[in-house]
Motif scaffolding. Sequence first.
Motif, PDB file in Angstrom:
ATOM      1  N   HIS A 185     -19.795   8.767  35.369  1.00  0.00           N
ATOM      2  CA  HIS A 185     -19.128   9.705  36.266  1.00  0.00           C
ATOM      3  C   HIS A 185     -17.172   9.578  34.871  1.00  0.00           C
ATOM      4  N   VAL A 186     -17.814   8.386  34.568  1.00  0.00           N
ATOM      5  CA  VAL A 186     -16.372   8.856  33.023  1.00  0.00           C
ATOM      6  C   VAL A 186     -16.621  10.122  32.648  1.00  0.00           C
ATOM      7  N   PHE A 187     -17.885  10.080  32.098  1.00  0.00           N
ATOM      8  CA  PHE A 187     -17.852  11.543  31.110  1.00  0.00           C
ATOM      9  C   PHE A 187     -18.206  12.366  32.173  1.00  0.00           C
ATOM     10  N   ARG A 188     -18.087  12.983  33.289  1.00  0.00           N
ATOM     11  CA  ARG A 188     -18.169  13.972  34.097  1.00  0.00           C
ATOM     12  C   ARG A 188     -16.743  14.222  34.343  1.00  0.00           C
ATOM     13  N   THR A 189     -15.869  13.455  35.042  1.00  0.00           N
ATOM     14  CA  THR A 189     -13.932  13.245  34.795  1.00  0.00           C
ATOM     15  C   THR A 189     -13.570  13.555  33.816  1.00  0.00           C
ATOM     16  N   ASN A 190     -13.700  13.384  32.893  1.00  0.00           N
ATOM     17  CA  ASN A 190     -13.004  13.883  31.594  1.00  0.00           C
ATOM     18  C   ASN A 190     -13.136  15.226  31.548  1.00  0.00           C
ATOM     19  N   LEU A 191     -14.384  15.768  30.590  1.00  0.00           N
ATOM     20  CA  LEU A 191     -14.589  17.059  30.977  1.00  0.00           C
ATOM     21  C   LEU A 191     -13.881  17.522  31.975  1.00  0.00           C
ATOM     22  N   LEU A 192     -13.766  17.338  33.218  1.00  0.00           N
ATOM     23  CA  LEU A 192     -12.942  18.052  34.771  1.00  0.00           C
ATOM     24  C   LEU A 192     -12.102  18.231  34.046  1.00  0.00           C
ATOM     25  N   LYS A 193     -11.674  17.303  33.750  1.00  0.00           N
ATOM     26  CA  LYS A 193     -10.206  17.296  33.259  1.00  0.00           C
ATOM     27  C   LYS A 193      -9.533  18.018  32.334  1.00  0.00           C
ATOM     28  N   ASN A 194     -10.975  17.957  31.747  1.00  0.00           N
ATOM     29  CA  ASN A 194     -10.358  18.828  30.305  1.00  0.00           C
ATOM     30  C   ASN A 194     -10.818  19.792  30.541  1.00  0.00           C
ATOM     31  N   GLY A 195     -11.000  20.651  31.843  1.00  0.00           N
ATOM     32  CA  GLY A 195     -11.003  22.248  31.786  1.00  0.00           C
ATOM     33  C   GLY A 195     -12.735  22.463  32.096  1.00  0.00           C
ATOM     34  N   LEU A 196     -13.429  21.831  31.934  1.00  0.00           N
ATOM     35  CA  LEU A 196     -14.673  22.296  32.305  1.00  0.00           C
ATOM     36  C   LEU A 196     -15.062  22.907  33.622  1.00  0.00           C
ATOM     37  N   LYS A 197     -15.979  23.745  33.771  1.00  0.00           N
ATOM     38  CA  LYS A 197     -16.678  23.605  35.448  1.00  0.00           C
ATOM     39  C   LYS A 197     -17.688  23.074  35.629  1.00  0.00           C
ATOM     40  N   LEU A 198     -18.327  22.001  36.962  1.00  0.00           N
ATOM     41  CA  LEU A 198     -18.929  21.405  37.444  1.00  0.00           C
ATOM     42  C   LEU A 198     -20.272  21.408  36.500  1.00  0.00           C
ATOM     43  N   SER A 199     -20.788  23.161  36.663  1.00  0.00           N
ATOM     44  CA  SER A 199     -21.646  24.023  36.424  1.00  0.00           C
ATOM     45  C   SER A 199     -22.121  22.842  34.782  1.00  0.00           C
ATOM     46  N   GLU A 200     -20.950  22.952  33.612  1.00  0.00           N
ATOM     47  CA  GLU A 200     -21.198  22.824  32.300  1.00  0.00           C
ATOM     48  C   GLU A 200     -21.549  21.372  31.604  1.00  0.00           C
ATOM     49  N   VAL A 201     -20.754  20.809  32.727  1.00  0.00           N
ATOM     50  CA  VAL A 201     -20.789  19.234  32.800  1.00  0.00           C
ATOM     51  C   VAL A 201     -22.062  18.787  33.595  1.00  0.00           C
ATOM     52  N   THR A 202     -22.990  19.470  34.497  1.00  0.00           N
ATOM     53  CA  THR A 202     -23.910  19.566  34.697  1.00  0.00           C
ATOM     54  C   THR A 202     -25.131  19.021  33.498  1.00  0.00           C
ATOM     55  N   ALA A 203     -24.569  19.725  33.168  1.00  0.00           N
ATOM     56  CA  ALA A 203     -25.389  20.935  31.716  1.00  0.00           C
ATOM     57  C   ALA A 203     -25.649  19.910  30.559  1.00  0.00           C
ATOM     58  N   GLN A 204     -23.998  20.189  30.507  1.00  0.00           N
ATOM     59  CA  GLN A 204     -23.907  18.585  29.703  1.00  0.00           C
ATOM     60  C   GLN A 204     -25.097  17.197  29.442  1.00  0.00           C
ATOM     61  N   ILE A 205     -24.982  16.758  30.509  1.00  0.00           N
ATOM     62  CA  ILE A 205     -25.619  15.354  31.140  1.00  0.00           C
ATOM     63  C   ILE A 205     -26.088  15.305  30.811  1.00  0.00           C
ATOM     64  N   SER A 206     -28.023  16.585  31.561  1.00  0.00           N
ATOM     65  CA  SER A 206     -28.912  17.004  31.819  1.00  0.00           C
ATOM     66  C   SER A 206     -29.256  16.909  30.240  1.00  0.00           C
ATOM     67  N   ARG A 207     -28.837  17.518  29.253  1.00  0.00           N
ATOM     68  CA  ARG A 207     -29.019  17.765  27.900  1.00  0.00           C
ATOM     69  C   ARG A 207     -29.482  16.301  27.418  1.00  0.00           C
ATOM     70  N   ALA A 208     -28.045  15.780  27.439  1.00  0.00           N
ATOM     71  CA  ALA A 208     -27.732  14.471  27.052  1.00  0.00           C
ATOM     72  C   ALA A 208     -28.590  13.493  27.271  1.00  0.00           C
ATOM     73  N   LEU A 209     -29.411  13.102  28.133  1.00  0.00           N
ATOM     74  CA  LEU A 209     -30.733  12.773  28.864  1.00  0.00           C
ATOM     75  C   LEU A 209     -31.746  12.969  28.896  1.00  0.00           C
ATOM     76  N   GLY A 210     -31.727  14.002  28.077  1.00  0.00           N
ATOM     77  CA  GLY A 210     -33.414  14.573  27.104  1.00  0.00           C
ATOM     78  C   GLY A 210     -33.923  15.265  27.968  1.00  0.00           C
TER      79      GLY A 210
END
Length: 305
Positions: free
Chosen positions: A97-122
Motif C-alpha cells: 500500500h505504501v508503494f502503490r500510494t507513493n507511485l499514485l502520488k507521483n502521477g502514475l495510474k492505478l493500472s501502471e502501479v498494478t502492473a509494477q506490483i504484479s511484476r515485482a511479485l513474479g
Amino acid sequence: MITALAGGVGAARFLTGLVKLVNEKDLSIIVNTGDDIEMFGLHISPDIDIVTYTLAGIVDEEKGWGIKGDTFHCLQALRRFYREVWFNLGDKDLATHVFRTNLLKNGLKLSEVTAQISRALGLDITILPMTDEKFETRIVTEAGSVHFQKYLVKRDAKNEVLGVEFLGAEIANPAPGVIEAIKDAQLVIICPSNPIVSIGTILAVKGVRDALRHTNAKRVAISPIIAGAPVKGPADKLLRGLGLEVSAYSVAKLYSDFLDTFILDSADSAERDKIEKLGIEVKVTNTLMKNLETKIALAKTVIES
Ligand code: GDP
Ligand code: CA
C-alpha cells in the motif's frame, strides 16, 4: 488469449486452478476496484491484492486475503493515534500500500502501479484494474449509505441492505487494455464472484457490458451460488436487498444479455431448465473448490466448454 472478470476471494481461488492450465502470458484479469478505499492516507485495492497475492503464492490461504505469516505490529501502533482502526492491514501487506500510494502520488495510474506490483511479485499475468478512476461501491442501509468495506468489515454485513450505489460509474472510463482484453480474447470467464459488488461493478464501467455483448469470445460464468447460497460473503444479502432471488438462476439472469455458458453446481441442477430458457447453455458440475485438484478440474471444465 483468455480474459477473466474477477472480484476477490472466490475469483482468486478459481484462478489458482486456471493458471495451472494456461500460460501466464495468455491471461488477462480485469479486477473490481469498487472496494478500493483510503486508510491512513494509503490507497488500498482489496480485490487486486487478493488476486495478486493468491496468484503469486503468498496469500494467507486461511483468511483468503493478506500475506501468509504476516504480523500486525504497525496496525497495533496506529491505535495509539487513531480512535477507530477497523480495517486489518498486516505489516508486509502495508509495504504494497505504501508503494502503490507513493507511485499514485507521483502521477502514475492505478493500472501502471498494478502492473509494477504484479511484476515485482513474479507474475507474468496481465492484471488490470477495471478503471483507473474513482469508482466507489456504497451500500444503502437504514443508517444511511456507507462504503462497501465499512458495511462488510466494520459492520460485519449486519445492516439490512436497502440498495447499492456505484459512485462514479457514469464517468469512470475503463482502464487501458480492459476493453481490448474482452474484444481480443477467445474466452472470457466470469469468475465465481459476488454478482453485484464484484462483477456488477465491472459490468457498470462504461463500455464493458457492450464489449461483452459484441466480442467473438466465448463467454462463460461460474456460479458463485451453491445449493442456493453463497459459499462465503454477503451475496445473499445483496441479492435480497435488491429484490432478487438468491439462486444460481438469479446470477445467470444478471449475465443473460451476453453469456454463452453457465457452470452450475450439481446441487442446483434443478435450475438447469430455467437457466437454459434464458438462452444460456448450462454445464452441471461440482463447483466447490476444496483443494487444488478441484480448482483445476473446474478450470478444465470452463476451458473445454
Ligand atoms: P470478495 O471480493 O473477496 O468478496 O470475493 P468474490 O466476490 O470474488 O467472492 C465472493 C463469492 O465467491 C461468493 O459469492 C462465494 O459464494 C463465491 N465462492 C467462494 N468460494 C467458492 C467456491 O469454492 N465455489 C464457488 N462456486 N463459489 C465460491
Ligand atoms: Ca471484494
